[in-house]
Design an enzyme around this catalytic site. Structure first.
Site, PDB file in Angstrom:
ATOM      1  N   ASP A 194      -7.287 -54.993  55.893  1.00 53.73           N
ATOM      2  CA  ASP A 194      -6.406 -55.893  56.369  1.00 53.73           C
ATOM      3  C   ASP A 194      -6.230 -57.173  55.072  1.00 53.73           C
ATOM      4  O   ASP A 194      -7.026 -57.048  54.442  1.00 53.73           O
ATOM      5  CB  ASP A 194      -7.152 -56.550  57.324  1.00 53.73           C
ATOM      6  CG  ASP A 194      -6.528 -57.931  58.103  1.00 53.73           C
ATOM      7  OD1 ASP A 194      -5.345 -57.666  58.173  1.00 53.73           O
ATOM      8  OD2 ASP A 194      -7.294 -58.783  58.345  1.00 53.73           O
ATOM      9  N   ASP A 196      -4.969 -61.011  55.530  1.00 54.90           N
ATOM     10  CA  ASP A 196      -5.219 -62.370  56.033  1.00 54.90           C
ATOM     11  C   ASP A 196      -6.671 -62.250  56.582  1.00 54.90           C
ATOM     12  O   ASP A 196      -7.169 -61.827  57.315  1.00 54.90           O
ATOM     13  CB  ASP A 196      -4.359 -62.843  57.220  1.00 54.90           C
ATOM     14  CG  ASP A 196      -2.948 -62.910  56.714  1.00 54.90           C
ATOM     15  OD1 ASP A 196      -2.642 -62.641  55.607  1.00 54.90           O
ATOM     16  OD2 ASP A 196      -2.095 -63.422  57.297  1.00 54.90           O
ATOM     17  N   GLU A 203      -4.895 -67.620  56.442  1.00 51.41           N
ATOM     18  CA  GLU A 203      -3.633 -67.001  57.312  1.00 51.41           C
ATOM     19  C   GLU A 203      -2.703 -67.228  56.606  1.00 51.41           C
ATOM     20  O   GLU A 203      -2.157 -68.500  56.586  1.00 51.41           O
ATOM     21  CB  GLU A 203      -3.646 -67.037  58.739  1.00 51.41           C
ATOM     22  CG  GLU A 203      -4.951 -66.863  59.448  1.00 51.41           C
ATOM     23  CD  GLU A 203      -5.019 -65.231  59.527  1.00 51.41           C
ATOM     24  OE1 GLU A 203      -4.060 -64.581  59.838  1.00 51.41           O
ATOM     25  OE2 GLU A 203      -6.157 -64.540  59.646  1.00 51.41           O
ATOM     26  N   SER A 282      -0.981 -55.177  56.961  1.00 48.75           N
ATOM     27  CA  SER A 282      -1.254 -56.502  57.204  1.00 48.75           C
ATOM     28  C   SER A 282      -0.194 -56.897  58.283  1.00 48.75           C
ATOM     29  O   SER A 282       0.916 -56.491  58.606  1.00 48.75           O
ATOM     30  CB  SER A 282      -0.767 -57.366  56.039  1.00 48.75           C
ATOM     31  OG  SER A 282      -0.711 -58.975  56.427  1.00 48.75           O
ATOM     32  N   LYS A 327      -1.131 -50.762  62.627  1.00 47.82           N
ATOM     33  CA  LYS A 327      -1.971 -50.761  61.599  1.00 47.82           C
ATOM     34  C   LYS A 327      -2.614 -49.149  61.567  1.00 47.82           C
ATOM     35  O   LYS A 327      -3.010 -48.699  60.566  1.00 47.82           O
ATOM     36  CB  LYS A 327      -3.014 -51.729  61.764  1.00 47.82           C
ATOM     37  CG  LYS A 327      -2.594 -53.079  61.295  1.00 47.82           C
ATOM     38  CD  LYS A 327      -3.427 -54.246  61.274  1.00 47.82           C
ATOM     39  CE  LYS A 327      -3.036 -55.602  60.890  1.00 47.82           C
ATOM     40  NZ  LYS A 327      -4.267 -56.519  60.366  1.00 47.82           N
ATOM     41  N   ASN A 353      -6.532 -57.182  65.960  1.00 49.77           N
ATOM     42  CA  ASN A 353      -5.284 -56.377  65.980  1.00 49.77           C
ATOM     43  C   ASN A 353      -5.723 -55.335  64.844  1.00 49.77           C
ATOM     44  O   ASN A 353      -5.120 -54.532  64.610  1.00 49.77           O
ATOM     45  CB  ASN A 353      -4.204 -57.126  65.423  1.00 49.77           C
ATOM     46  CG  ASN A 353      -4.407 -57.924  64.167  1.00 49.77           C
ATOM     47  OD1 ASN A 353      -5.461 -58.314  64.037  1.00 49.77           O
ATOM     48  ND2 ASN A 353      -3.378 -58.060  63.264  1.00 49.77           N
TER      49      ASN A 353
END
Length: 409
Positions: A194, A196, A203, A282, A327, A353
């Site tokens: 990932d 952020d 972020e 992302s 993702k 997420n």
């Protein structure tokens, strides 16, 4: 003369003393003249002291009918003379057996701590014992930026031990990862991260929101989404809509403000030098992740794309949405393109997420993650150094530094 059943089958020879070049060669040379088989061998050097343990068994094919009792006596005499010359000490034990040699229930337990206290390691060892398992070997992988220790464990039920150690890790304020032992641990060829709050600090959308004057509102929605309280796609579209009318030139400013997580460069650099491939996925935006791809030499990437018309953000997105499900799909696509089975992939993330991606990978790592993510990931890392992930793959600090030296040459 036939072997007597009352005579122990094996002889454990343990030599200790000051380490220096040639000690192991000398001891093993002493044993080489005898018709014996090495059924187990361990050597450890700690604080300049060497411990070499050899479990020996008479080779009946090379010496049929030999007296095991006489053979062990001759070995004792020869080794004792050698250790006197080396100014070392030796201990003998008969009848030992190699524990966990069947290959069933063999696990690698990796501990990350800063610092690692004896009480914490003792608590983990007690947890292993309560599970009816055995620690066959303890190896230190690193002492910087954290202390990393690997335990080879046999005879354990994986899920039960993982659950017990997860609770103990919280109590001891350390990180513990439990994985099946074997070559596959070192053969994971694709690492997907990932971006952020994982690869970078903070972020991206919040940096954009500062320019748009809606930072507090965007931060609140982001936090709710990361905790799993809001649908990610809906929350993303709500936040992006607040950016409507923002001059696209602010993207240049945000690119300059991207700060990599400590250890991010080392992680990617080390993995690539050791033959791994790296990917990023992302919920942020390609206009910014493309910069990271170029800066770090990332192999694969997927992110959302901000819609820009006449030099301004429209408040919308173009193309498919990279959300929780997206993702996981990206992970599968990257693995297929790299020719790597999912069982040999690693996924790293911090938010809700990321969960589908973490659960689809061979090893899912929650990095400084929200509680809901830590509870469902294979393992979690709570120290602020991204390069500690290499220790979970069995890569030592020495190997990291060796890779750096090779690059410098």
């Amino acid at each position: 003369m036939t072997l007597a059943n009352s005579v122990p089958k094996t002889l454990l020879v343990t030599v200790t003393g000051r380490d220096r070049p040639g000690v192991s060669a000398r001891l093993l040379s002493t044993l080489s003249v005898f018709p014996v088989i090495l059924t187990d061998l361990e050597q450890v050097v700690i604080g300049g002291r060497l411990v070499l343990a050899s479990l020996l068994e008479v080779d009946d094919r090379a010496a049929p009918g030999v007296s095991r009792e006489r053979m062990f006596g001759e070995i004792r005499s020869a080794v004792e003379k050698t250790v006197v010359d080396l100014d070392m000490e030796v201990d003998f034990a008969e009848g030992g057996e190699r524990v966990g040699s069947s290959g069933d229930g063999r696990l690698d337990v990796t501990i990350l701590a800063d610092p690692l206290r004896p009480s914490a390691l003792g608590a983990i060892a007690s947890c292993v014992a309560r599970a009816g398992a055995n620690i066959d070997r303890i190896e230190q992988l690193a002492n910087y930026p954290v202390t990393a220790v690997s335990l080879a464990v046999s005879g354990a039920d994986t899920e039960r031990l993982r659950a017990d150690l997860a609770m103990e890790a919280v109590t001891q304020s350390i990180d513990v990862a439990v994985q099946a032992a074997g070559l596959h641990r070192r053969s994971k060829h694709l690492v997907v991260m990932d971006v952020d709050s994982t690869l970078i600090q903070g972020e991206v959308i919040e940096l954009l929101a500062e320019h748009a004057g809606c930072g507090d509102e965007v931060a609140r929605v982001t936090e709710e989404a990361m905790r799993g309280e809001l649908d990610f796609e809906d929350s993303l579209r709500r936040r992006v809509a607040l950016l409507k009318g923002l001059d696209a030139d602010v993207l240049d400013d945000v690119r300059e403000k991207l700060v990599l997580t400590p250890g991010a460069r080392t992680l990617v650099r080390t993995l690539k030098r050791l033959g791994y491939e790296c990917a990023i996925v992302s919920g942020g935006f390609t206009q910014l992740t493309d910069t990271l791809v170029e800066r770090l030499g990332i192999n694969y990437s997927a992110a959302n794309t901000l819609e820009i018309v006449d030099g301004k953000l429209t408040g919308g997105l173009t193309g498919p949405i990279i959300d929780r499900k997206g993702k996981a799909i990206a992970l599968e696509r990257f693995a297929a393109e790299a020719g790597v089975p999912l069982s040999q992939t690693v996924a790293i993330g911090d938010g809700a997420n990321d969960l589908d991606m973490l659960q689809a990978a061979g090893l899912g790592v929650a990095f400084n993650a929200k509680p809901v993510v830590r509870a469902k990931a294979d393992t979690s890392v709570s120290v602020p150094y991204l390069d500690t992930i290499v220790f979970l793959l069995g890569i030592s600090r020495e190997e990291v530094e060796a890779a750096d030296r090779e690059s410098a040459d």
